[in-house]
Motif scaffolding. Structure first.
Motif, PDB file in Angstrom:
ATOM      1  N   ASP A  17       0.856  -1.180   0.000  1.00  0.00           N
ATOM      2  CA  ASP A  17       0.000   0.000   0.000  1.00  0.00           C
ATOM      3  C   ASP A  17       0.897   1.236   0.000  1.00  0.00           C
ATOM      4  N   ARG A  19       0.269   4.258   0.611  1.00  0.00           N
ATOM      5  CA  ARG A  19       0.023   5.158   1.750  1.00  0.00           C
ATOM      6  C   ARG A  19       0.769   4.684   2.983  1.00  0.00           C
ATOM      7  N   LYS A  20       0.726   3.390   3.235  1.00  0.00           N
ATOM      8  CA  LYS A  20       1.434   2.847   4.402  1.00  0.00           C
ATOM      9  C   LYS A  20       2.932   3.008   4.248  1.00  0.00           C
ATOM     10  N   TYR A  55      -3.898  11.808   3.690  1.00  0.00           N
ATOM     11  CA  TYR A  55      -3.349  10.700   2.898  1.00  0.00           C
ATOM     12  C   TYR A  55      -2.424   9.839   3.757  1.00  0.00           C
ATOM     13  N   GLU A  58      -4.185   7.512   5.944  1.00  0.00           N
ATOM     14  CA  GLU A  58      -5.041   6.568   5.223  1.00  0.00           C
ATOM     15  C   GLU A  58      -6.513   6.951   5.217  1.00  0.00           C
ATOM     16  N   VAL A  60      -7.715   9.533   2.862  1.00  0.00           N
ATOM     17  CA  VAL A  60      -8.044   9.877   1.473  1.00  0.00           C
ATOM     18  C   VAL A  60      -7.014   9.270   0.539  1.00  0.00           C
ATOM     19  N   GLU A  61      -7.361   9.232  -0.725  1.00  0.00           N
ATOM     20  CA  GLU A  61      -6.448   8.806  -1.783  1.00  0.00           C
ATOM     21  C   GLU A  61      -5.924  10.048  -2.488  1.00  0.00           C
ATOM     22  N   LEU A  62      -4.769   9.926  -3.090  1.00  0.00           N
ATOM     23  CA  LEU A  62      -4.214  10.975  -3.937  1.00  0.00           C
ATOM     24  C   LEU A  62      -4.119  10.435  -5.362  1.00  0.00           C
ATOM     25  N   PRO A  63      -4.191  11.319  -6.343  1.00  0.00           N
ATOM     26  CA  PRO A  63      -3.951  10.871  -7.723  1.00  0.00           C
ATOM     27  C   PRO A  63      -2.537  10.298  -7.852  1.00  0.00           C
ATOM     28  N   PRO A  64      -2.345   9.358  -8.768  1.00  0.00           N
ATOM     29  CA  PRO A  64      -1.036   8.703  -8.896  1.00  0.00           C
ATOM     30  C   PRO A  64       0.141   9.666  -9.048  1.00  0.00           C
ATOM     31  N   GLN A  66       0.459  12.647  -7.818  1.00  0.00           N
ATOM     32  CA  GLN A  66       0.728  13.259  -6.517  1.00  0.00           C
ATOM     33  C   GLN A  66       1.392  12.268  -5.567  1.00  0.00           C
ATOM     34  N   VAL A  67       0.992  11.008  -5.657  1.00  0.00           N
ATOM     35  CA  VAL A  67       1.636   9.962  -4.843  1.00  0.00           C
ATOM     36  C   VAL A  67       3.108   9.856  -5.229  1.00  0.00           C
TER      37      VAL A  67
END
Length: 82
Positions: A17, A19-20, A55, A58, A60-64, A66-67
């Motif tokens: 993941d 985010r993790k 983010y 854990e 919200v999600e970010l667009p790829p 931004q990740v």
């Protein structure tokens, strides 16, 4: 004769993941959120500090893109030793 089709599709592929991973790297780097956000924003990140915090926790999600920028920021900051 073997039929591997259904069995293979039931095996989940291991994908960490992001985010993790980012949260763990952030904690290990001993950074403050404002330090991380400032660097991230400086290299083109567009999420605000609140979204970045959500983010990393854990929520919200970010667009790829931004990740990728966030991971780049963490990697570059920790490589600099700051």
């Amino acid at each position: 004769m073997t039929n591997d089709g259904p069995l293979e599709s039931q095996q989940p592929a291991f994908e960490p993941d992001p985010r993790k991973f980012a949260a763990a790297q952030f904690q290990r780097a001993n950074l403050t959120l404002p330090e991380l956000w400032t660097y991230y924003y400086g290299i083109g990140g567009s999420a605000d500090e609140l979204v970045l915090d959500a983010y990393l926790n854990e929520i919200v999600e970010l667009p790829p893109l931004q990740v990728d920028l966030l991971h780049t920021a963490i990697r570059e900051i920790t490589a600099d030793g700051t």
